[in-house]
Design a protein around this motif. Structure first.
Motif, PDB file in Angstrom:
ATOM      1  N   PHE A  99       0.827  -1.203   0.000  1.00  0.00           N
ATOM      2  CA  PHE A  99       0.000   0.000   0.000  1.00  0.00           C
ATOM      3  C   PHE A  99       0.866   1.259   0.000  1.00  0.00           C
ATOM      4  N   ILE A 145      -7.927   2.787  -4.093  1.00  0.00           N
ATOM      5  CA  ILE A 145      -7.790   2.839  -2.637  1.00  0.00           C
ATOM      6  C   ILE A 145      -9.142   2.624  -1.964  1.00  0.00           C
ATOM      7  N   TYR A 149      -8.319  -1.206  -1.207  1.00  0.00           N
ATOM      8  CA  TYR A 149      -7.504  -1.135   0.002  1.00  0.00           C
ATOM      9  C   TYR A 149      -8.299  -0.812   1.267  1.00  0.00           C
ATOM     10  N   LEU A 150      -9.252   0.102   1.169  1.00  0.00           N
ATOM     11  CA  LEU A 150      -9.991   0.458   2.377  1.00  0.00           C
ATOM     12  C   LEU A 150     -11.191  -0.448   2.607  1.00  0.00           C
ATOM     13  N   VAL A 156      -6.307   1.233   7.240  1.00  0.00           N
ATOM     14  CA  VAL A 156      -5.802   0.537   6.051  1.00  0.00           C
ATOM     15  C   VAL A 156      -5.561  -0.941   6.323  1.00  0.00           C
ATOM     16  N   ASP A 165      -1.761   4.736   7.561  1.00  0.00           N
ATOM     17  CA  ASP A 165      -2.904   5.632   7.712  1.00  0.00           C
ATOM     18  C   ASP A 165      -2.492   7.100   7.680  1.00  0.00           C
ATOM     19  N   LEU A 168      -1.752   7.789   3.999  1.00  0.00           N
ATOM     20  CA  LEU A 168      -2.956   7.987   3.205  1.00  0.00           C
ATOM     21  C   LEU A 168      -3.578   9.351   3.511  1.00  0.00           C
ATOM     22  N   HIS A 191     -12.150   8.028   6.477  1.00  0.00           N
ATOM     23  CA  HIS A 191     -10.820   7.718   7.001  1.00  0.00           C
ATOM     24  C   HIS A 191     -10.059   9.002   7.283  1.00  0.00           C
TER      25      HIS A 191
END
Length: 205
Positions: A99, A145, A149-150, A156, A165, A168, A191
Protein backbone atom coordinates in the motif's frame (compact mmCIF):
# COMPACT_ATOMS: atom_id res chain seq x y z
CA UNK A 1 15.52 5.84 18.22
CA UNK A 2 18.11 8.14 19.72
CA UNK A 3 17.39 11.76 20.51
CA UNK A 4 19.92 12.90 17.89
CA UNK A 5 17.43 11.84 15.22
CA UNK A 6 16.42 14.73 12.95
CA UNK A 7 13.52 14.84 10.52
CA UNK A 8 13.95 17.21 7.59
CA UNK A 9 10.47 18.35 6.73
CA UNK A 10 8.38 20.72 4.64
CA UNK A 11 4.71 21.40 5.27
CA UNK A 12 2.33 20.02 2.68
CA UNK A 13 4.73 17.34 1.50
CA UNK A 14 4.85 13.58 2.03
CA UNK A 15 7.21 14.27 4.95
CA UNK A 16 4.03 14.92 6.92
CA UNK A 17 3.37 11.17 7.00
CA UNK A 18 6.70 10.59 8.75
CA UNK A 19 6.05 13.39 11.23
CA UNK A 20 2.69 11.82 12.09
CA UNK A 21 4.41 8.46 12.63
CA UNK A 22 7.03 10.02 14.90
CA UNK A 23 4.33 11.70 16.97
CA UNK A 24 2.33 8.46 17.14
CA UNK A 25 5.46 6.66 18.36
CA UNK A 26 6.18 9.35 20.95
CA UNK A 27 9.68 9.44 19.48
CA UNK A 28 12.51 11.70 20.58
CA UNK A 29 13.62 13.74 17.57
CA UNK A 30 14.44 17.20 16.27
CA UNK A 31 12.28 18.73 13.55
CA UNK A 32 14.05 20.79 10.90
CA UNK A 33 11.65 22.58 8.56
CA UNK A 34 12.86 23.55 5.11
CA UNK A 35 11.37 26.42 3.11
CA UNK A 36 10.62 25.30 -0.43
CA UNK A 37 9.73 28.92 -1.26
CA UNK A 38 13.35 29.78 -0.49
CA UNK A 39 14.60 26.67 -2.30
CA UNK A 40 16.31 25.44 0.88
CA UNK A 41 15.96 21.85 -0.31
CA UNK A 42 18.50 22.67 -3.02
CA UNK A 43 20.99 24.39 -0.71
CA UNK A 44 24.51 22.93 -0.48
CA UNK A 45 23.92 22.26 3.22
CA UNK A 46 20.84 20.16 2.62
CA UNK A 47 22.22 18.44 -0.48
CA UNK A 48 25.08 17.21 1.70
CA UNK A 49 22.42 15.45 3.79
CA UNK A 50 20.13 14.33 0.96
CA UNK A 51 21.60 14.63 -2.55
CA UNK A 52 18.11 14.10 -3.99
CA UNK A 53 17.13 17.56 -2.79
CA UNK A 54 13.79 16.39 -1.49
CA UNK A 55 12.05 15.67 1.78
CA UNK A 56 11.70 13.73 3.94
CA UNK A 57 15.12 12.81 5.15
CA UNK A 58 15.76 11.26 8.55
CA UNK A 59 19.20 11.63 10.07
CA UNK A 60 19.81 8.83 12.56
CA UNK A 61 22.73 7.58 14.62
CA UNK A 62 23.36 5.05 11.84
CA UNK A 63 23.14 7.46 8.91
CA UNK A 64 20.58 9.25 6.77
CA UNK A 65 17.47 7.59 5.41
CA UNK A 66 15.30 8.92 2.59
CA UNK A 67 12.07 7.85 0.84
CA UNK A 68 8.83 7.93 2.79
CA UNK A 69 8.04 4.18 2.87
CA UNK A 70 11.51 3.42 4.23
CA UNK A 71 11.24 6.07 6.93
CA UNK A 72 7.78 4.92 7.96
CA UNK A 73 8.94 1.33 8.38
CA UNK A 74 12.02 2.46 10.30
CA UNK A 75 9.89 4.43 12.76
CA UNK A 76 7.56 1.46 13.21
CA UNK A 77 10.42 -1.00 13.72
CA UNK A 78 12.33 1.20 16.15
CA UNK A 79 9.18 1.83 18.22
CA UNK A 80 7.45 -1.56 18.30
CA UNK A 81 5.50 -0.62 21.41
CA UNK A 82 3.52 1.87 19.29
CA UNK A 83 2.18 -0.97 17.09
CA UNK A 84 2.50 1.09 13.92
CA UNK A 85 3.08 -1.93 11.69
CA UNK A 86 2.27 -5.67 11.79
CA UNK A 87 5.91 -6.49 12.48
CA UNK A 88 5.36 -10.14 13.42
CA UNK A 89 3.23 -11.06 10.40
CA UNK A 90 5.34 -11.18 7.22
CA UNK A 91 2.36 -11.25 4.87
CA UNK A 92 0.52 -8.40 6.58
CA UNK A 93 3.72 -6.36 6.71
CA UNK A 94 4.20 -6.92 3.00
CA UNK A 95 0.59 -5.83 2.43
CA UNK A 96 1.27 -2.60 4.30
CA UNK A 97 4.40 -2.03 2.26
CA UNK A 98 2.45 -2.74 -0.92
CA UNK A 99 0.00 0.00 0.00
CA UNK A 100 2.76 2.46 0.92
CA UNK A 101 4.56 1.68 -2.33
CA UNK A 102 1.36 2.36 -4.27
CA UNK A 103 1.06 5.77 -2.64
CA UNK A 104 4.71 6.56 -3.35
CA UNK A 105 5.05 5.21 -6.88
CA UNK A 106 1.59 5.83 -8.33
CA UNK A 107 -0.58 8.29 -6.38
CA UNK A 108 2.26 10.66 -5.52
CA UNK A 109 3.53 10.68 -9.10
CA UNK A 110 0.02 11.33 -10.41
CA UNK A 111 -0.23 14.31 -8.07
CA UNK A 112 3.26 15.61 -8.84
CA UNK A 113 2.38 16.18 -12.48
CA UNK A 114 0.45 19.28 -11.36
CA UNK A 115 2.99 21.17 -9.21
CA UNK A 116 6.10 19.53 -10.68
CA UNK A 117 5.29 19.08 -14.38
CA UNK A 118 8.64 20.63 -15.27
CA UNK A 119 10.32 17.45 -14.05
CA UNK A 120 8.97 15.62 -17.09
CA UNK A 121 8.86 18.23 -19.83
CA UNK A 122 10.30 21.62 -20.71
CA UNK A 123 7.59 22.46 -23.23
CA UNK A 124 4.87 24.60 -21.65
CA UNK A 125 2.09 23.01 -23.69
CA UNK A 126 3.22 19.55 -22.57
CA UNK A 127 3.26 20.68 -18.97
CA UNK A 128 -0.25 22.10 -19.30
CA UNK A 129 -1.41 18.78 -20.75
CA UNK A 130 0.08 16.91 -17.81
CA UNK A 131 -1.63 19.20 -15.33
CA UNK A 132 -4.96 18.77 -17.09
CA UNK A 133 -4.69 14.99 -16.67
CA UNK A 134 -4.07 15.11 -12.91
CA UNK A 135 -7.71 15.04 -11.73
CA UNK A 136 -8.45 11.95 -13.81
CA UNK A 137 -5.32 10.16 -12.65
CA UNK A 138 -5.93 10.98 -9.00
CA UNK A 139 -9.53 9.78 -9.28
CA UNK A 140 -8.30 6.49 -10.70
CA UNK A 141 -5.78 6.10 -7.88
CA UNK A 142 -8.32 6.81 -5.19
CA UNK A 143 -10.92 4.55 -6.73
CA UNK A 144 -8.45 1.70 -6.21
CA UNK A 145 -7.79 2.84 -2.64
CA UNK A 146 -11.51 3.20 -1.91
CA UNK A 147 -12.51 -0.22 -3.20
CA UNK A 148 -9.43 -2.43 -2.98
CA UNK A 149 -7.50 -1.13 0.00
CA UNK A 150 -9.99 0.46 2.38
CA UNK A 151 -13.22 -1.40 1.80
CA UNK A 152 -15.18 -1.44 5.05
CA UNK A 153 -12.11 -1.32 7.31
CA UNK A 154 -11.53 1.31 9.97
CA UNK A 155 -7.85 1.63 9.05
CA UNK A 156 -5.80 0.54 6.05
CA UNK A 157 -4.69 -2.61 7.85
CA UNK A 158 -7.99 -3.29 9.62
CA UNK A 159 -8.59 -2.38 13.25
CA UNK A 160 -5.03 -1.26 14.04
CA UNK A 161 -3.78 2.21 13.10
CA UNK A 162 -0.45 1.96 11.27
CA UNK A 163 1.99 4.24 9.47
CA UNK A 164 -0.02 3.60 6.31
CA UNK A 165 -2.90 5.63 7.71
CA UNK A 166 -0.90 8.80 8.24
CA UNK A 167 0.50 8.35 4.75
CA UNK A 168 -2.96 7.99 3.21
CA UNK A 169 -4.15 11.02 5.15
CA UNK A 170 -1.27 13.05 3.74
CA UNK A 171 -1.85 12.06 0.11
CA UNK A 172 -5.63 12.42 0.42
CA UNK A 173 -5.02 15.95 1.62
CA UNK A 174 -3.72 16.78 -1.85
CA UNK A 175 -6.98 15.90 -3.60
CA UNK A 176 -8.62 19.31 -3.26
CA UNK A 177 -5.65 21.08 -4.83
CA UNK A 178 -5.69 18.50 -7.60
CA UNK A 179 -9.29 19.34 -8.48
CA UNK A 180 -10.88 16.29 -6.86
CA UNK A 181 -13.58 16.41 -4.18
CA UNK A 182 -12.70 13.87 -1.49
CA UNK A 183 -16.46 13.33 -1.01
CA UNK A 184 -16.36 11.34 -4.26
CA UNK A 185 -14.71 8.65 -2.15
CA UNK A 186 -16.83 8.24 1.03
CA UNK A 187 -14.55 5.66 2.64
CA UNK A 188 -11.45 7.76 2.03
CA UNK A 189 -13.28 10.85 3.32
CA UNK A 190 -14.36 9.04 6.51
CA UNK A 191 -10.82 7.72 7.00
CA UNK A 192 -9.44 11.24 6.52
CA UNK A 193 -11.67 12.56 9.31
CA UNK A 194 -10.71 9.73 11.66
CA UNK A 195 -7.01 10.41 11.16
CA UNK A 196 -7.54 14.18 11.41
CA UNK A 197 -9.02 13.69 14.88
CA UNK A 198 -5.95 11.89 16.25
CA UNK A 199 -3.68 13.71 18.70
CA UNK A 200 -0.66 13.21 16.43
CA UNK A 201 -2.35 15.10 13.59
CA UNK A 202 -3.58 17.84 15.90
CA UNK A 203 0.08 18.56 16.67
CA UNK A 204 0.94 19.29 13.04
CA UNK A 205 1.97 22.82 12.16
Amino acid sequence: MASQTTLYYAAGTCAQAVLIALYEADAQFTLKTLSFADNEQRSPEYLSINPKGRVPALATEHGVLTETPALLLYVAQTHPQARLAPLHDPFALAQMQEFNAYLASTAHIAHAHRPRASRWADDEAAQASMRAKVPQNMRECFAVIEQHYLGDKTWVMGEQFTVADGYLYTVAGWLKGDGVDIAEFPRVAAHFERVKARASVQRLK
